[in-house]
Design an enzyme around this catalytic site. Structure first.
Site, PDB file in Angstrom:
ATOM      1  N   ALA A 104      47.303  30.144  41.538  1.00 16.00           N
ATOM      2  CA  ALA A 104      46.357  28.997  41.404  1.00 16.00           C
ATOM      3  C   ALA A 104      45.327  28.996  40.288  1.00 16.00           C
ATOM      4  CB  ALA A 104      45.231  29.359  42.664  1.00 16.00           C
ATOM      5  N   ASN A 122      42.570  35.999  45.698  1.00 15.96           N
ATOM      6  CA  ASN A 122      43.660  36.603  45.147  1.00 15.96           C
ATOM      7  C   ASN A 122      43.697  36.571  43.531  1.00 15.96           C
ATOM      8  OD1 ASN A 122      45.364  38.293  46.834  1.00 15.96           O
ATOM      9  ND2 ASN A 122      45.738  36.523  48.053  1.00 15.96           N
ATOM     10  N   HIS A 148      38.997  26.829  39.855  1.00 11.98           N
ATOM     11  CA  HIS A 148      38.805  28.158  39.474  1.00 11.98           C
ATOM     12  C   HIS A 148      38.523  27.985  37.842  1.00 11.98           C
ATOM     13  CE1 HIS A 148      40.539  29.796  43.114  1.00 11.98           C
ATOM     14  NE2 HIS A 148      41.391  28.924  43.031  1.00 11.98           N
TER      15      HIS A 148
END
Length: 268
Positions: A123, A189, A219
């Site tokens: 991600a 994660n 992110h």
């Protein structure tokens, strides 16, 4: 052709299987999938792989590589066995590596059997830059994760704030990567992967927000050190059926597989 196996067939597992079957993952064939219940896979109209609930049968399949897509507990149950069976291992539940003993044990097993553990960028972006920068001195690394409140349903965020009534961003966690990867195993994660690439779980700072003003999962990585400074932000479209994750995670796994069979590898 690489013979691949996969542990788990949830939203991510199904997407990975579809990418392999569509030949988007290089010269790789998905041979078998290990699941808890066969009915979770039998609705796949284009199923071309074996499905089993028998772990012994699965690990006797002489697989070249096994993809873990089933959560921390599954990795802890089957990671060592996957490597010992003679397979490389792709890990998605990287937060499990917050357990130092488990992390070291898997590395030892991989070395003993001359196999590798692959951690996809999944991600986030920039793990290659962070890992390269870590060859020098890195002063600090911070990860800021923002997701819509619905993505934090079923987590400790519900104990901190009424997610349904939020009208502005709310910081549900601030601390380090070791704790965050335990508190939000499905959603952060990325902090574990960043820690492994960079300066470790204790020294990697993490901020986690429930943000009703966004629809995507974002992110942001900020790092500085001997190499200079870097700030990388990504905005991922979440799965409708599983807003804690994004299609780019499955695509990242496909890229790992493609790299293993491609004559040209870019961005490592």
């Amino acid at each position: 052709m690489l013979k691949a196996g996969m542990i788990g067939y949830g939203t991510l597992g199904k997407s990975i299987a579809e990418l392999i079957e569509a030949k988007q993952a290089g010269n790789v064939e998905l041979n078998s999938v290990l699941v808890r219940r066969k009915e979770s896979v039998l609705d796949s109209a284009k199923q071309t792989f074996a499905v089993t609930t028998d772990e012994e049968e699965f690990f006797k399949g002489e697989l070249d590589i096994i993809i873990e897509a089933a959560g921390h507990q599954a990795l802890q149950m089957y990671g060592e066995k996957a490597l010992a069976s003679g397979s490389h291992l792709v890990v998605l539940s990287v937060g499990a590596f917050g357990d130092t003993g488990f992390y070291q044990m898997l590395q030892t097993t991989a070395s003993q059997h001359n196999k590798q553990i692959f951690v996809p960028s999944a991600a986030i972006a920039g793990l290659d830059r962070i890992a390269a920068g870590a060859l020098g001195e890195i002063d600090e690394i911070t990860l800021i994760t923002r997701k819509h409140p619905r993505s934090w349903s079923g987590t400790i965020a519900e104990e901190k704030v009424d997610l349904k009534s939020l009208i502005e961003p709310f910081c549900i966690y601030e601390g380090n990567a070791r704790e965050s990867s335990k508190l939000f195993p499905q959603s952060v994660n990325v902090s574990a992967a960043l820690s492994l690439a960079g300066i470790g779980f204790e020294d990697t700072k993490v901020q986690v927000f429930a943000d009703p003003t966004i629809q995507s999962n974002t992110h942001t990585i900020k790092a500085k050190g001997y190499f200079g400074e870097v700030e990388i932000s990504v905005s991922n479209v979440p799965y409708e059926q599983n807003p804690k994750s994004s299609p780019i995670v499955a695509m990242s796994v496909a890229k790992v597989l493609k790299n293993l069979t491609s004559p040209l590898v870019i961005g490592v």
